[in-house]
Motif scaffolding. Structure first.
Motif, PDB file in Angstrom:
ATOM      1  N   ALA A   1     -17.283   1.014   9.136  1.00 57.24           N
ATOM      2  CA  ALA A   1     -15.999   0.436   9.538  1.00 57.24           C
ATOM      3  C   ALA A   1     -15.231   0.179   8.254  1.00 57.24           C
ATOM      4  O   ALA A   1     -15.720  -0.534   7.371  1.00 57.24           O
ATOM      5  CB  ALA A   1     -16.222  -0.873  10.292  1.00 57.24           C
ATOM      6  N   VAL A   2     -14.073   0.791   8.124  1.00 60.67           N
ATOM      7  CA  VAL A   2     -13.295   0.646   6.888  1.00 60.67           C
ATOM      8  C   VAL A   2     -11.924   0.069   7.212  1.00 60.67           C
ATOM      9  O   VAL A   2     -11.234   0.567   8.108  1.00 60.67           O
ATOM     10  CB  VAL A   2     -13.102   2.024   6.197  1.00 60.67           C
ATOM     11  CG1 VAL A   2     -12.335   1.856   4.893  1.00 60.67           C
ATOM     12  CG2 VAL A   2     -14.436   2.697   5.940  1.00 60.67           C
ATOM     13  N   ALA A   3     -11.557  -0.963   6.497  1.00 64.12           N
ATOM     14  CA  ALA A   3     -10.215  -1.534   6.636  1.00 64.12           C
ATOM     15  C   ALA A   3      -9.607  -1.580   5.237  1.00 64.12           C
ATOM     16  O   ALA A   3     -10.178  -2.180   4.330  1.00 64.12           O
ATOM     17  CB  ALA A   3     -10.288  -2.937   7.233  1.00 64.12           C
ATOM     18  N   GLU A   4      -8.479  -0.916   5.081  1.00 62.41           N
ATOM     19  CA  GLU A   4      -7.875  -0.813   3.740  1.00 62.41           C
ATOM     20  C   GLU A   4      -6.418  -1.222   3.779  1.00 62.41           C
ATOM     21  O   GLU A   4      -5.705  -0.915   4.742  1.00 62.41           O
ATOM     22  CB  GLU A   4      -7.894   0.655   3.287  1.00 62.41           C
ATOM     23  CG  GLU A   4      -9.192   1.110   2.746  1.00 62.41           C
ATOM     24  CD  GLU A   4      -9.121   2.582   2.373  1.00 62.41           C
ATOM     25  OE1 GLU A   4      -9.529   2.894   1.257  1.00 62.41           O
ATOM     26  OE2 GLU A   4      -8.662   3.403   3.191  1.00 62.41           O
ATOM     27  N   ARG A   5      -6.021  -1.831   2.682  1.00 60.46           N
ATOM     28  CA  ARG A   5      -4.604  -2.152   2.525  1.00 60.46           C
ATOM     29  C   ARG A   5      -3.927  -0.912   1.944  1.00 60.46           C
ATOM     30  O   ARG A   5      -4.439  -0.299   0.987  1.00 60.46           O
ATOM     31  CB  ARG A   5      -4.485  -3.299   1.528  1.00 60.46           C
ATOM     32  CG  ARG A   5      -3.203  -4.031   1.568  1.00 60.46           C
ATOM     33  CD  ARG A   5      -3.197  -5.012   0.427  1.00 60.46           C
ATOM     34  NE  ARG A   5      -3.870  -6.279   0.716  1.00 60.46           N
ATOM     35  CZ  ARG A   5      -3.283  -7.299   1.349  1.00 60.46           C
ATOM     36  NH1 ARG A   5      -2.057  -7.188   1.782  1.00 60.46           N
ATOM     37  NH2 ARG A   5      -3.936  -8.427   1.533  1.00 60.46           N
ATOM     38  N   LEU A   6      -2.823  -0.504   2.513  1.00 59.53           N
ATOM     39  CA  LEU A   6      -2.097   0.662   2.020  1.00 59.53           C
ATOM     40  C   LEU A   6      -0.701   0.221   1.591  1.00 59.53           C
ATOM     41  O   LEU A   6      -0.101  -0.619   2.252  1.00 59.53           O
ATOM     42  CB  LEU A   6      -1.947   1.724   3.116  1.00 59.53           C
ATOM     43  CG  LEU A   6      -3.221   2.240   3.779  1.00 59.53           C
ATOM     44  CD1 LEU A   6      -2.872   3.128   4.950  1.00 59.53           C
ATOM     45  CD2 LEU A   6      -4.067   2.996   2.757  1.00 59.53           C
ATOM     46  N   THR A   7      -0.232   0.792   0.520  1.00 63.20           N
ATOM     47  CA  THR A   7       1.147   0.476   0.124  1.00 63.20           C
ATOM     48  C   THR A   7       1.951   1.776   0.142  1.00 63.20           C
ATOM     49  O   THR A   7       1.590   2.752  -0.523  1.00 63.20           O
ATOM     50  CB  THR A   7       1.185  -0.174  -1.275  1.00 63.20           C
ATOM     51  OG1 THR A   7       0.289  -1.300  -1.251  1.00 63.20           O
ATOM     52  CG2 THR A   7       2.583  -0.658  -1.627  1.00 63.20           C
ATOM     53  N   ALA A   8       3.006   1.784   0.935  1.00 66.85           N
ATOM     54  CA  ALA A   8       3.845   2.981   1.060  1.00 66.85           C
ATOM     55  C   ALA A   8       4.696   3.147  -0.197  1.00 66.85           C
ATOM     56  O   ALA A   8       4.810   2.220  -1.006  1.00 66.85           O
ATOM     57  CB  ALA A   8       4.729   2.846   2.294  1.00 66.85           C
ATOM     58  N   SER A   9       5.309   4.325  -0.347  1.00 68.03           N
ATOM     59  CA  SER A   9       6.094   4.606  -1.560  1.00 68.03           C
ATOM     60  C   SER A   9       7.284   3.649  -1.691  1.00 68.03           C
ATOM     61  O   SER A   9       7.734   3.363  -2.792  1.00 68.03           O
ATOM     62  CB  SER A   9       6.561   6.058  -1.559  1.00 68.03           C
ATOM     63  OG  SER A   9       7.164   6.330  -0.320  1.00 68.03           O
ATOM     64  N   ASP A  10       7.763   3.095  -0.552  1.00 67.93           N
ATOM     65  CA  ASP A  10       8.885   2.143  -0.644  1.00 67.93           C
ATOM     66  C   ASP A  10       8.405   0.714  -0.892  1.00 67.93           C
ATOM     67  O   ASP A  10       9.178  -0.237  -0.857  1.00 67.93           O
ATOM     68  CB  ASP A  10       9.738   2.199   0.637  1.00 67.93           C
ATOM     69  CG  ASP A  10       8.961   1.721   1.866  1.00 67.93           C
ATOM     70  OD1 ASP A  10       7.760   1.392   1.722  1.00 67.93           O
ATOM     71  OD2 ASP A  10       9.551   1.673   2.958  1.00 67.93           O
ATOM     72  N   GLY A  11       7.077   0.558  -1.111  1.00 67.91           N
ATOM     73  CA  GLY A  11       6.541  -0.762  -1.454  1.00 67.91           C
ATOM     74  C   GLY A  11       6.077  -1.578  -0.255  1.00 67.91           C
ATOM     75  O   GLY A  11       5.489  -2.643  -0.435  1.00 67.91           O
ATOM     76  N   THR A  12       6.328  -1.102   0.976  1.00 68.07           N
ATOM     77  CA  THR A  12       5.889  -1.886   2.141  1.00 68.07           C
ATOM     78  C   THR A  12       4.380  -1.736   2.325  1.00 68.07           C
ATOM     79  O   THR A  12       3.800  -0.687   2.057  1.00 68.07           O
ATOM     80  CB  THR A  12       6.610  -1.457   3.443  1.00 68.07           C
ATOM     81  OG1 THR A  12       6.454  -0.044   3.572  1.00 68.07           O
ATOM     82  CG2 THR A  12       8.064  -1.841   3.440  1.00 68.07           C
ATOM     83  N   ASP A  13       3.792  -2.835   2.792  1.00 62.07           N
ATOM     84  CA  ASP A  13       2.334  -2.874   2.969  1.00 62.07           C
ATOM     85  C   ASP A  13       1.943  -2.407   4.363  1.00 62.07           C
ATOM     86  O   ASP A  13       2.617  -2.699   5.340  1.00 62.07           O
ATOM     87  CB  ASP A  13       1.840  -4.310   2.774  1.00 62.07           C
ATOM     88  CG  ASP A  13       1.276  -4.515   1.387  1.00 62.07           C
ATOM     89  OD1 ASP A  13       1.145  -3.519   0.651  1.00 62.07           O
ATOM     90  OD2 ASP A  13       0.963  -5.675   1.041  1.00 62.07           O
ATOM     91  N   GLY A  14       0.834  -1.737   4.454  1.00 61.41           N
ATOM     92  CA  GLY A  14       0.286  -1.361   5.750  1.00 61.41           C
ATOM     93  C   GLY A  14      -1.221  -1.507   5.700  1.00 61.41           C
ATOM     94  O   GLY A  14      -1.802  -1.809   4.648  1.00 61.41           O
ATOM     95  N   VAL A  15      -1.845  -1.304   6.826  1.00 65.02           N
ATOM     96  CA  VAL A  15      -3.299  -1.428   6.897  1.00 65.02           C
ATOM     97  C   VAL A  15      -3.845  -0.227   7.660  1.00 65.02           C
ATOM     98  O   VAL A  15      -3.266   0.186   8.670  1.00 65.02           O
ATOM     99  CB  VAL A  15      -3.693  -2.733   7.648  1.00 65.02           C
ATOM    100  CG1 VAL A  15      -5.186  -2.803   7.884  1.00 65.02           C
ATOM    101  CG2 VAL A  15      -3.237  -3.962   6.870  1.00 65.02           C
ATOM    102  N   SER A  16      -4.924   0.341   7.159  1.00 66.54           N
ATOM    103  CA  SER A  16      -5.587   1.424   7.884  1.00 66.54           C
ATOM    104  C   SER A  16      -6.982   0.947   8.265  1.00 66.54           C
ATOM    105  O   SER A  16      -7.720   0.439   7.425  1.00 66.54           O
ATOM    106  CB  SER A  16      -5.677   2.660   6.979  1.00 66.54           C
ATOM    107  OG  SER A  16      -6.654   3.548   7.477  1.00 66.54           O
ATOM    108  N   VAL A  17      -7.333   1.080   9.541  1.00 69.56           N
ATOM    109  CA  VAL A  17      -8.658   0.645   9.994  1.00 69.56           C
ATOM    110  C   VAL A  17      -9.302   1.794  10.756  1.00 69.56           C
ATOM    111  O   VAL A  17      -8.700   2.362  11.667  1.00 69.56           O
ATOM    112  CB  VAL A  17      -8.567  -0.604  10.911  1.00 69.56           C
ATOM    113  CG1 VAL A  17      -9.962  -1.144  11.204  1.00 69.56           C
ATOM    114  CG2 VAL A  17      -7.705  -1.689  10.284  1.00 69.56           C
TER     115      VAL A  17
END
Ligand code: HSE
Length: 338
Positions: A258-274
């Motif tokens: 089970a992987v949960a990662e913080r992602l940062t888009a090129s425009d600087g907004t944060d997202g999460v991938s699980v």
């Protein structure tokens, strides 16, 4: 200690209602009754087990418990409680009973991963409205303290990734296939005999159980609400002995991760991938050494670096340990709060 028993200490009583008496519930009841004096001294209040709500009064239990504790009237039991422990599992009636408990100002301790993954926000909001506590350490990785460390110990850090083996039965199956060349069917039978599997084993082998736990981990680690539907899920039913053998020869072990990662888009907004999927783990990674029904959660945080939490991820007694921890924590706040 039992309800109504004469006590010689000067502590106040906190009324505890237990909902469910399966393998975890029976051990929780036993520990409250057997360790009552020790817990009272630790808390500064007596935990009085008011009753245990069950579907059938005559069902066989893992532990012999006083018959007069059992009731089929869960609602009545909840209404008189200071702390409610929900160990029924499933969504309903667990959700309604927890809302009833919180609505009456009681604190709630639960191990119900399916419920927290699906309705965690609704239940937390209900708790917040009345200043009650909703604690669910046992819902992920049983005995391993992981939610409190993520929420409290690492509250000042920036967690970037949480990666775990959070389903004991699939780890057991894959481990037996890897180390003993056993067939998936034989390994699954052994996992079943050990009591690791859910009542519906599809929840384990198709990755639903791990996805629920990943949802809970990600929501806490990244201070956001991760809907279960946003989790990519792939179970272990497609994994063959041939693939496991080939992976071993290449220096890898296959684990349901089970992987949960913080992602940062090129425009600087944060997202999460699980995501939950069978992954190739290099043999030298600490997660590769997690055998049998054990769980482990590997956390990466900016300041803390790499941390690993390891231990029993299933089992009645082991899960009861985490439930009792939450119970003591809830009870202490009652004492401090007056
Ligand atoms: N079926 C679960 C597992 C039990 O195998 O991990 C503990 O949540």
């Amino acid at each position: 200690m039992r309800n109504g028993e004469l006590r010689l200490n000067a502590y106040r009583d906190l009324r505890v209602a237990l909902l469910g008496c399966g393998s975890v519930g029976a051990q929780v009841a036993r520990l409250i009754l057997e360790n009552g004096d020790e817990l009272a001294a630790r808390i500064g209040a007596n935990l009085t087990l008011d009753g245990i709500a069950v579907r059938s009064l005559d069902a066989e239990r893992d532990v012999e418990l006083p018959r007069e504790l059992f009731t089929t009237d869960a609602e009545r039991l909840v209404q008189g409680a200071d702390i409610v422990i929900e160990l029924m599992g499933g969504i309903e009636p667990a959700r309604s009973l927890i809302l009833l408990a919180l609505g009456g100002g009681a604190d709630v301790v639960t191990a119900n991963k399916a419920l927290i993954a699906a309705h965690g926000r609704e239940l937390s909001d209900a708790a917040d409205q009345v200043g009650a506590q909703l604690l669910y350490e046992a819902s992920v990785a049983a005995a391993i303290p992981i939610l409190r460390p993520l929420r409290e110990s690492l509250a000042g850090d920036h967690i970037t990734r949480v990666m775990g083996i959070v389903n004991g039965s699939t780890n057991y199956i894959l481990d037996r296939m890897d180390r003993f060349g056993e067939s998936a069917e034989d390994a699954m039978k052994l996992a079943s005999d050990l009591g690791f599997l859910e009542a519906d084993p599809t929840l384990d082998v198709e990755g639903f159980d791990a996805a629920q736990k990943a949802t809970i981990l990600a929501s806490i680690a990244f201070h956001t609400e991760v809907p279960e539907s946003a989790v990519y899920r792939e179970g272990i039913t497609g994994v063959t002995l041939e693939q496991i053998t080939a992976a071993r020869h290449a220096g890898f072990v296959i684990k349901l991760l089970a992987v949960a990662e913080r992602l940062t888009a090129s425009d600087g907004t944060d997202g999460v991938s699980v995501r939950v999927y069978p992954a190739l783990i290099p043999r030298e990674h600490p997660l590769a050494a997690v055998h049998e029904g054990k769980n482990a959660v590997f956390v990466e945080a900016e300041a803390a670096g790499e941390l690993m939490f390891y231990g029993a991820g299933a089992g009645g007694n082991e899960t009861a340990s985490a439930v009792l921890g939450d119970l003591v924590s809830a009870a202490r706040r009652h004492v401090v709060g007056g």
